[in-house]
Write a protein that holds these residues in place. Sequence first.
Motif, short mmCIF file in Angstrom:
data_model
loop_
_atom_site.label_atom_id
_atom_site.label_comp_id
_atom_site.label_asym_id
_atom_site.label_seq_id
_atom_site.Cartn_x
_atom_site.Cartn_y
_atom_site.Cartn_z
N LEU A 298 35.83 46.85 36.79
CA LEU A 298 35.66 46.32 35.51
C LEU A 298 34.30 45.36 35.43
CD1 LEU A 298 39.65 44.89 36.32
CD2 LEU A 298 38.54 46.66 35.16
N LEU B 116 38.88 46.15 41.02
CA LEU B 116 38.54 45.63 40.09
C LEU B 116 37.05 44.85 40.31
CD1 LEU B 116 40.19 43.28 40.05
CD2 LEU B 116 39.10 42.22 41.68
N LYS B 117 36.18 46.47 40.99
CA LYS B 117 34.66 46.43 41.24
C LYS B 117 33.85 46.98 39.93
CE LYS B 117 33.19 49.34 44.52
NZ LYS B 117 32.90 49.32 45.75
N LEU C 142 36.66 41.29 33.23
CA LEU C 142 37.42 39.93 34.72
C LEU C 142 37.38 39.17 33.74
CD1 LEU C 142 34.14 41.21 36.87
CD2 LEU C 142 37.29 41.25 37.14
N LEU C 143 36.82 38.81 32.86
CA LEU C 143 36.82 37.65 32.27
C LEU C 143 39.08 37.79 31.69
CD1 LEU C 143 33.98 36.66 30.28
CD2 LEU C 143 34.71 35.17 32.65
N ASN C 144 39.35 38.28 31.39
CA ASN C 144 40.29 39.05 30.56
C ASN C 144 41.60 38.81 31.72
OD1 ASN C 144 41.04 38.34 27.65
ND2 ASN C 144 40.47 40.53 27.29
N ILE C 145 41.06 39.07 32.94
CA ILE C 145 42.16 38.76 33.95
C ILE C 145 42.80 37.60 33.79
CG2 ILE C 145 43.06 39.20 36.63
CD1 ILE C 145 41.08 41.98 36.49
N GLU C 146 44.61 37.91 33.66
CA GLU C 146 45.31 36.99 33.93
C GLU C 146 45.68 36.08 35.88
OE1 GLU C 146 48.44 35.64 31.96
OE2 GLU C 146 47.31 36.33 29.65
N VAL C 147 44.97 35.02 35.78
CA VAL C 147 45.15 34.94 37.06
C VAL C 147 45.40 33.90 37.58
CG1 VAL C 147 42.27 35.43 37.38
CG2 VAL C 147 42.65 33.60 36.36
N THR C 148 46.06 33.17 37.14
CA THR C 148 46.65 31.76 37.68
C THR C 148 48.64 32.11 36.97
OG1 THR C 148 46.23 29.95 36.16
CG2 THR C 148 44.95 31.10 38.03
N PRO D 229 33.34 30.66 25.01
CA PRO D 229 34.63 30.23 26.05
C PRO D 229 34.17 28.96 25.32
CG PRO D 229 32.42 31.35 27.00
CD PRO D 229 31.85 31.36 25.45
N VAL E 245 32.17 42.99 32.95
CA VAL E 245 32.66 41.43 33.74
C VAL E 245 33.63 40.83 32.25
CG1 VAL E 245 31.06 39.03 32.81
CG2 VAL E 245 29.87 40.56 34.03
N GLU E 246 33.47 40.46 31.12
CA GLU E 246 34.60 41.22 29.86
C GLU E 246 35.60 41.17 30.22
OE1 GLU E 246 31.35 42.67 29.19
OE2 GLU E 246 30.40 41.90 27.90
#
Lengths: 651, 183
Positions: free
Chosen positions: A51, A48-49, A56-62, A300, A53-54
Amino acid sequence: MSKEMMPPGKRCQKKACFSLQALLILLLLSLLSPLRGLAQPALSPKELKRLSVEELLNIEVTLVSRTPEKLTEAASAIQVITGEDIRRSGATHLAEALRLVANLQVAQLSSSVWIISARGFNNVFANKLLVMIDGRTVYTPLYGGVLWEQQHALLEDIDRIEVVSGPGGTLWGANAVNGVINIITKSAKRTEGLYASVAGGDFINNMEALRYGGKIGDRISYRLFGKHFSRDATASATASNNHDAWTMTEAGFRVDWDPTLKDAVTIEGELYAGKRKTLPLASASNGQNLMARWSRTFSPRSDMSLQLYYDRYLRKDAPTASSDMINTVDADFQNHFRIKSQDLIWGMGYRFVKDDAHFDIAAGAGIVPRFKRLDLFTAFVQDEIHLVDSLRLIAGTKLLHNEYTGWEWQPSVRLAWTSHYQTIWAAVSRAVRTPSRFDVDYFLPMTPQPPTVPSVAGGPNFMSEKLMAYELGYRVQPNKVSSFSFAAFYNVYKDVYSVEPLPGTLTYQIQNGSEGRSWGIELAGGYEISKRWRLRTGYTYLDKNIHAKPGHNFDPSYLANDVRNNLMLQSILDLPLHLQLDVVARHLDGLGKTFATAKVPVYNTADARLAWANKGFELSVVGQNIGQKNHTEFGTYFIPRSFYVKLNARF
Amino acid sequence: MSRGRDHIKFVELGRKMILLLFFLYTSHAPSAQPSRADQVKAAFLYNFTQFVDWPANAFTGNTFVIGILGNDPFGDYLEALVKNEKVNGRSIVVQRYSGVGEIKNCQLLFINNGNSTAAIKALAKKNILTVGDDINFAREGGMIRFFIENNKIRLQINLTAAREAGLSISSKLLRVSEVIENE
C-alpha cells in the motif's frame, strides 16, 4: 402514548449471589496485567507493504472515538462498546447492547419499551440524553426521550457505540445534559459479502436478518439489509401475560463512496414498520429516514463535513386512539483545523421539525395544539490549546435557538494532562435540557377547565432545565491488554420539572419548581487475559438529593428512579473446537417506590452464550436474564428468563 | 420447579464456570498478535526506509537496521513485513534493544520504552530516524510521531530534528504529514 406506570404488583424475591462473587474474583484477575497483543483481524504483511503512504493513512485502525484523540487521551467519561462486544453478548436489540456499559442504567419496562439514562433521572420520559445513529439524532422532540423500540440497526454491522456520560452539550446537541450515545455502523467497505441469520426461542419468537454488501468499481461500496423479529409478551403477576408482544420489520442500505483520496461520501437510509400488541387493538408504527454526509480532508491539519438528513416516524397508540407523527429535516456543517498548538473545531446546524401529535379527546390527556413547528438553530466552537507539553485546555460553547425559550448557551472548560498512556482530566460544563412538547403543551383534560375543576393546563412558562456539572477523571492504558478509567461527578440541577397548582385554584401547571444535586463515580476496565479470553467491566455509584425549590409544593422523586450501585462484567472466551463461551453478568440495586412508580427489587442476572463458529457458520444458544425465572427492571412487568437458538452464516 | 432450586442450580453453574475459566487461564500460552494500529505502524516503518535518505556514514555494514527500543508491539509481524526487502541494496534486519546503550548500528529506531525524552536526547544528531507515539514525541525532538485521528494513523514530523541528524525526508511523505519546525 400508553407509557403510564402500572400499580405495584407481586415481585420476584430470590436473588443469585453467585454473580457478585464471580465479579469480584474476575475483577481481581483483571488486575494481573502481563503484556500481550490485542486480538484483531490481521492484515497480511504482504498486503500491507504494497500500500502507498496515502492508503496506509486511510486504514481505519482503532475502535475508538470519533473525536481526534486516542481513547486514553480523551478528556471525558467516554466508554466504548465495540461491534464484537455486542455480537458476543447475545444482545438482540440496540437497547440490550447498551447494557454492556455500566455508566448507563438500562431498564426494560415491557417487551418493547426500554428506559435508558446516564447519571440519573431515569423515568418513563427520561429526557436528558442525546442519542445519535450515524450522526442522526433520534430522541423525539415530543418528550425529549428516545423511543427505543423504533431504533434499529443490524447489530452485525455496528462498528461501535460510544457512550459519554456527563454533559456533551458543547459539541453535541441540546439534549446532551447527562450523556451522549453515539451509535456508529461500519463503513460499507467493511461489510462486503453475505450475512444471514435466523433465530428462535421462547421470548424471541423469531428473528431473521439478511445483508449483502458489494462494490461498484474501486470507489463505491454498498450494503443492503433487512431484518424481522417477533417478540413475546412479558409476564404478569395477575394475568396470563401483559399482552405486549411486538413485531418489527426493517430494510435499509448504506453506500460509501470515496470520489477522491480527500473526499468521503456516505448515504444511508432505512424503512421500518411494526406492530405492538395492545388491548383491544394492536398499535402500529413505522418510520423512514435518509442521511447523506460529505466529508473532506484538506490536509492532516484541517477537515470539514456536511451532513443532511430526513427522518419521519409515526407511532400509534390504539388504546388511547392517539398518534404522533414527526417529520425532521436537519443540516449540519462542521470544520476542524489546527494552527500551531491549537486545535479548533466549529460548526453550525439547522433542524426543522414538524410535529403532528394527534390525541383523541376521549383519551383524556393530550398535546395542544395538535400541530407544531419546532425550528432549532445551533452553532458551536471549541478550541483545544496545548498549554505546555502535556497539558491541554479545551474550552468552547454551544449557542442554540429553540422554539420555546429562544437563545441558550452551553459552555464547557476542560483541562487534561496526558503522559505515557494516561490522562487526568477535569471539566466544568453547563448544559440545558430545552423544553419538549410534553413540558409546554400537555393538557389534562384537553379542553379548558374552570379553576374549581382539577386539571393540568400545560407549561406556558416552562424554561429550560439547567445543569452545572463538575467532573474529574483518570484513564490509563498501562499496556496493550488492559485499560482502566475512573470518573467522578458532582451535578447541580436548577429549574427542574414540576407540576403545581396555580395559587387558589385546582389548575395545575408544568413549572420549573424542582432542583437538586447528584454525585457519583464511574469505573470501567478492560482486560485481555489472553488472545482467547477478554474481560470488560464497569461499575457506577450514583446518589442524589432532589427536592422542590423553596416555596414550591411538588415531590420530584418519581422523576429519578436511579440505581445506586450498577455493576457489569462481560467475559468473552474462545474455547477449543471452535467453541465460544460468553457471559454478561450484572447487578443493579433496587428502586424505591414513589407515588407514581413501583418498587423494583435489587437483581443479579446474566446473559450467557455458547456458540460454535467455524468456516463462516455460527450456531449459538443464548440464555438471557438467566439469574431468575423473571424480574422487574422498572414498573411491574416481569422480564422473563429466556433462551434462543441462532444460526448465522457469513460469506 | 421452585425458584429456590433454580437458585441453587444457578450458583452451581456459576462455580463450575469459574473453575473452567481458571483452568483455561492457566492452561494455555497465548501468542502475541499486534493490533491493527500496530500493523499499520509496522508498514509505515518499512515505508520510511523508502522515503528518507540517510547519509553514507550512517551505515557500518551491509544491512539496514530497524531497531525497537523498549516494549515491542510488533512481534513477528515487522520481520514478516521486511523479509526480502532492501534499502539501496542493503537487507533490512530488525533488532531489539532494552537500553539506549545497546544501540550501535541502527538507522531507524522505534522508541517505546516509556521514557522517550531521554532516548531522544541521547540519540540526537546520530543519523538515526527516531519514531515514536508518545504525545510529546515530536515536540521533544523525536522525528516522526504516530498519532491516531478519526480512527486513522497520522504522522507528525519534526523536520528540524531530522535535518540536524543529517536525514532528508521526501516531500512525498511531508505532504501527507503534519510538519513541525522548531523556531
